[in-house]
Scaffold this active site. Structure first.
Site, PDB file in Angstrom:
ATOM      1  N   PHE A 153      29.391  -5.460  68.711  1.00  0.00           N
ATOM      2  CA  PHE A 153      29.217  -4.120  68.148  1.00  0.00           C
ATOM      3  C   PHE A 153      29.318  -4.223  66.630  1.00  0.00           C
ATOM      4  O   PHE A 153      30.320  -4.687  66.096  1.00  0.00           O
ATOM      5  CB  PHE A 153      30.283  -3.138  68.670  1.00  0.00           C
ATOM      6  CG  PHE A 153      30.068  -1.746  68.160  1.00  0.00           C
ATOM      7  CD1 PHE A 153      29.116  -0.915  68.753  1.00  0.00           C
ATOM      8  CD2 PHE A 153      30.758  -1.264  67.063  1.00  0.00           C
ATOM      9  CE1 PHE A 153      28.877   0.365  68.265  1.00  0.00           C
ATOM     10  CE2 PHE A 153      30.523   0.020  66.568  1.00  0.00           C
ATOM     11  CZ  PHE A 153      29.587   0.831  67.181  1.00  0.00           C
ATOM     12  N   ASP A 238      31.981 -10.357  61.066  1.00  0.00           N
ATOM     13  CA  ASP A 238      32.252  -8.928  61.039  1.00  0.00           C
ATOM     14  C   ASP A 238      33.734  -8.755  61.382  1.00  0.00           C
ATOM     15  O   ASP A 238      34.131  -8.790  62.542  1.00  0.00           O
ATOM     16  CB  ASP A 238      31.352  -8.226  62.068  1.00  0.00           C
ATOM     17  CG  ASP A 238      31.646  -6.727  62.168  1.00  0.00           C
ATOM     18  OD1 ASP A 238      32.704  -6.292  61.681  1.00  0.00           O
ATOM     19  OD2 ASP A 238      30.816  -6.011  62.758  1.00  0.00           O
ATOM     20  N   LYS A 267      37.549  -0.078  58.463  1.00  0.00           N
ATOM     21  CA  LYS A 267      38.711   0.346  59.261  1.00  0.00           C
ATOM     22  C   LYS A 267      40.042   0.213  58.515  1.00  0.00           C
ATOM     23  O   LYS A 267      40.358   1.031  57.680  1.00  0.00           O
ATOM     24  CB  LYS A 267      38.731  -0.414  60.584  1.00  0.00           C
ATOM     25  CG  LYS A 267      37.602   0.016  61.545  1.00  0.00           C
ATOM     26  CD  LYS A 267      37.869  -0.484  62.930  1.00  0.00           C
ATOM     27  CE  LYS A 267      36.709  -0.249  63.888  1.00  0.00           C
ATOM     28  NZ  LYS A 267      36.690   1.064  64.503  1.00  0.00           N
TER      29      LYS A 267
HETATM   30  N1  PLP Z   1      31.883  -3.595  63.370  1.00  0.00           N
HETATM   31  C1  PLP Z   1      32.880  -3.647  64.272  1.00  0.00           C
HETATM   32  C2  PLP Z   1      33.377  -4.956  64.761  1.00  0.00           C
HETATM   33  C3  PLP Z   1      33.447  -2.454  64.744  1.00  0.00           C
HETATM   34  O1  PLP Z   1      34.432  -2.496  65.656  1.00  0.00           O
HETATM   35  C4  PLP Z   1      32.959  -1.220  64.250  1.00  0.00           C
HETATM   36  C5  PLP Z   1      33.507   0.041  64.744  1.00  0.00           C
HETATM   37  O2  PLP Z   1      34.133   0.138  65.769  1.00  0.00           O
HETATM   38  C6  PLP Z   1      31.928  -1.248  63.297  1.00  0.00           C
HETATM   39  C7  PLP Z   1      31.422  -2.452  62.881  1.00  0.00           C
HETATM   40  C8  PLP Z   1      31.388   0.038  62.745  1.00  0.00           C
HETATM   41  O3  PLP Z   1      32.303   0.589  61.852  1.00  0.00           O
HETATM   42  P1  PLP Z   1      32.168   2.112  61.390  1.00  0.00           P
HETATM   43  O4  PLP Z   1      32.446   2.966  62.582  1.00  0.00           O
HETATM   44  O5  PLP Z   1      33.177   2.250  60.290  1.00  0.00           O
HETATM   45  O6  PLP Z   1      30.774   2.279  60.887  1.00  0.00           O
END
Ligand code: PLP
Length: 413
Positions: A153, A238, A267
């Protein structure tokens, strides 16, 4: 206004993108939140892993108050003191040489995708190969393919969504931007097999968070690093969910003794305030030139001040990182005891630091709801994994309470 009035108005005025619980949260302190009826909850959702210091940490609140009186926003036409200070803190405490700030995780990944492509075009030019015939629509800018993992994700905007390895999330939103290949997670041979002459980067979560806290085998990320070096491509991590102490190290890559070329954060970075960041080595970062990328609010003084305060507390002599490791191990122990007691209901317990998942033999929505009624906030990642993402300040007594609530709920099922 009563909770039921808020809920009715919320349904009337807000788009239906979220399935919400019929609870209106009013205030939070530390590990706890209270709703408008003064019900108290232990918050192990933690703003979906964002509240690394819990709710309203005094140092973060103070930093915000101070900065709010000085300067809220000014734009990146100018140098911004807190932005520079935050960039220095991140560079001094990571592999990176340079930082770009944005506002969310998905934006950070968009920036990473653009940077990887630009880096590759600068290195190889536009002419290229097309050994992946199903991706031959990129023949003009050939070496721009990015490999990500199935079940990953990376966010909801189109580039990050295309990178995300879950078809269900893309349904009805196509066409997706091209140039992404997905391979099974934790499978180095699949990754090797997917690499072609058009590959410019690999983008991976160190632990698949949203897909149910899937931790790869020890050594996997090291093998990915070696493979990226062998092929001369970028390794991008990520760390939107795993970063800022969540796994017991400031960044999850540190567990493997490797360094990526590019990393994305969000986050926990703001301690509850929206901020995202793209970190990169000089080699990768230099591909971005003025005008290549930008954000009106990215790195704004207020968000950066909150982030500086958050990082300083998280890093302070490693005390909180140690606590995260200890509390994470304690939580895993307790959940493993629970698994022994409910072997027909709990399939597996796994995680690192305070990113923990408990896979059930069945869908977990009802368990999560029943815990909520007992004052414990948990979240369902994937359909059958209960996910625990408490703040790093969590204590044994909080964990005991949560495990006891779970035990009672599982007893009754
Ligand atoms: N990347 C990862 C690993 C995530 O867990 C998330 C959100 O849960 C995101 C990207 C997306 O982040 P945002 O909701 O701040 O756009």
């Amino acid at each position: 206004m009563k909770a039921s009035d808020y809920i009715e108005e919320s349904t009337r005025y807000l788009m239906g993108t979220y399935r919400r619980y019929p609870i209106v949260m009013r205030k939070g302190r530390g590990v706890k939140v209270w709703d408008t009826d003064d019900n108290e909850y232990l918050d192990f959702i933690g703003g979906i892993a964002a509240n690394v210091l819990g709710h309203c940490h005094p140092k973060v609140v103070m930093a915000l108050q101070k900065q709010a009186q000085r300067l809220l926003h000014v734009s990146n036409f100018f140098h911004i003191g807190p932005q520079t200070e935050l960039a220095r803190l991140l560079v001094e405490n990571s592999f990176a040489d340079k930082v770009f700030f944005c506002n969310t995780g998905t934006e950070a990944n968009e920036a990473a995708i653009k940077l990887a492509r630009k880096w590759s075009i600068e290195k190889h030019g536009h002419s290229g190969h097309s050994d992946h015939s199903d991706h031959s629509d990129h023949s003009e800018q050939s070496r721009i393919e990015i490999i990500t993992s199935s079940l990953s994700f990376h966010g909801r905007t189109l580039g990050s969504l295309a990178a995300t390895g879950q078809d269900a999330l893309k349904k009805d939103f196509g066409p997706m931007p091209g140039g992404f290949i997905h391979v099974p997670f934790d499978d180095i041979e699949a990754l090797r097999g997917a690499m072609g002459k058009n590959t410019c980067a690999v983008l991976l979560e160190p632990i698949l968070g949203e897909s149910g806290v899937i931790v790869p085998s020890p050594g996997y990320l090291r093998e990915v690093r070696a493979l990226c070096d062998e092929k001369g491509i970028l390794m991008m991590l990520d760390e939107v969910q795993t970063g800022i102490g969540r796994t017991g190290k400031l960044f999850a890559y540190e567990h493997e003794g490797i360094e990526p070329d590019i990393m994305t954060l969000a986050k926990g970075l703001g301690g509850g305030i929206p901020i995202g960041a793209l970190l990169a080595t000089d080699n990768a970062a230099k591909a971005f030139k003025p005008g290549d990328h930008g954000s009106t609010f990215g790195g704004n003084p207020l968000a950066c001040s909150a982030s500086i305060a958050t990082l300083k507390v998280v890093m302070d002599s490693g005390i909180l990182l140690d606590q995260c490791k200890r509390m994470g191990a304690y939580l895993l122990d307790k959940l493993n005891d629970l698994k022994l007691k409910h072997p027909d209901k709990i399939k597996e317990v796994r995680g690192k630091g305070l990113l923990v998942g408990m896979e059930l033999e069945f869908e977990c929505a009802d368990v999560v709801k029943a815990c909520m009624a007992r004052g414990v906030l948990l979240n369902c990642a994937a359909k059958n994994v209960v996910r625990f993402m408490p703040p790093l300040i969590v204590e044994e007594k909080d964990i005991n309470e949560v495990v006891e609530a779970l035990d009672n709920v599982l007893d009754q099922d």
